[in-house]
Design a protein around this motif. Structure first.
Motif, short mmCIF file in Angstrom:
data_model
loop_
_atom_site.label_atom_id
_atom_site.label_comp_id
_atom_site.label_asym_id
_atom_site.label_seq_id
_atom_site.Cartn_x
_atom_site.Cartn_y
_atom_site.Cartn_z
N PRO A 20 0.90 -1.20 0.14
CA PRO A 20 0.06 0.11 -0.02
C PRO A 20 0.92 1.35 -0.05
O PRO A 20 0.41 2.25 -0.66
CB PRO A 20 -0.65 -0.33 1.52
N LEU A 21 1.89 1.39 0.72
CA LEU A 21 2.73 2.34 0.54
C LEU A 21 3.47 2.76 -0.77
O LEU A 21 3.41 3.86 -1.12
CB LEU A 21 4.13 2.15 1.64
N LEU A 22 3.76 1.77 -1.45
CA LEU A 22 4.46 1.81 -2.78
C LEU A 22 3.35 2.56 -3.78
O LEU A 22 3.32 3.12 -4.51
CB LEU A 22 4.82 0.65 -3.45
N LEU A 23 2.12 1.67 -3.62
CA LEU A 23 0.84 2.49 -4.32
C LEU A 23 0.50 3.84 -4.23
O LEU A 23 -0.05 4.51 -4.96
CB LEU A 23 -0.13 1.27 -4.25
N MET A 24 0.78 4.15 -2.84
CA MET A 24 0.22 5.73 -2.48
C MET A 24 1.27 6.35 -3.04
O MET A 24 0.85 7.65 -3.73
CB MET A 24 0.34 5.68 -1.13
N GLY A 25 2.40 6.06 -3.36
CA GLY A 25 3.47 6.98 -3.87
C GLY A 25 3.22 7.00 -5.28
O GLY A 25 3.56 8.12 -5.95
N ARG A 26 2.68 6.04 -5.96
CA ARG A 26 2.41 6.06 -7.55
C ARG A 26 0.91 6.76 -7.75
O ARG A 26 1.01 7.54 -8.70
CB ARG A 26 2.20 4.58 -8.13
N THR A 27 0.11 6.84 -7.05
CA THR A 27 -1.17 7.54 -7.29
C THR A 27 -1.14 9.17 -7.08
O THR A 27 -2.05 9.83 -7.46
CB THR A 27 -2.24 6.91 -6.41
N SER A 28 -0.13 9.44 -6.32
CA SER A 28 -0.19 10.82 -5.89
C SER A 28 0.31 11.63 -7.40
O SER A 28 0.88 11.18 -8.17
CB SER A 28 0.84 11.20 -4.96
N GLY A 29 -0.26 12.79 -7.65
CA GLY A 29 -0.10 13.43 -8.58
C GLY A 29 1.26 14.02 -9.13
O GLY A 29 2.36 13.80 -8.23
N ALA A 30 1.46 14.35 -10.13
CA ALA A 30 2.79 15.07 -10.48
C ALA A 30 3.06 16.03 -9.45
O ALA A 30 2.28 16.86 -9.14
CB ALA A 30 2.69 15.73 -12.02
#
Length: 115
Positions: A20-30
């Motif tokens: 989940p921590l890795l996925l949160m980093g990818r879903t944050s905007g540019a």
């Protein structure tokens, strides 16, 4: 079997925390423009860091390896020299000649100059 089950449970628990921590980093905007600027670093860098500092470690490494290999083989050689005699002396002479070539190359590259 119980040890394997404990390792499997620990691995699944770690995965449940990390994914989940890795996925949160990818879903944050540019990143926005203020987020791209350096923090507490002064002005924006004009060049890349590797362009300003060119480290030349190869000659220092060559010199270290030459002296390290020499000392590493001198001690056992002293024991073998007693048994083998002149043959061991010739072999050590060839070994030191090869290392001397490396030291001379380092000298030519300026490794012994203090800067």
């Amino acid at each position: 079997m119980a040890d394997l089950l404990a390792i499997l449970i620990a691995a699944l628990g770690a995965g449940a925390l990390v994914v989940p921590l890795l996925l949160m980093g990818r879903t944050s905007g540019a990143l926005t423009e203020p987020q791209k600027t350096p923090f507490l670093g002064g002005s924006a860098p004009r060049t890349h860091a590797w362009q300003r500092y060119h480290a030349r470690y190869y000659s220092m490494t060559l010199l270290f390896i030459a002296f390290e290999m020499e000392m590493m083989f001198m001690y056992p050689w002293a024991v073998v020299f007693v048994e083998e005699g002149m043959k061991a002396m010739v072999e050590m002479g060839m070994f030191l000649a090869i290392l001397s070539i490396g030291i001379l190359y380092g000298w030519r590259e300026g490794i012994f100059k203090w800067q």
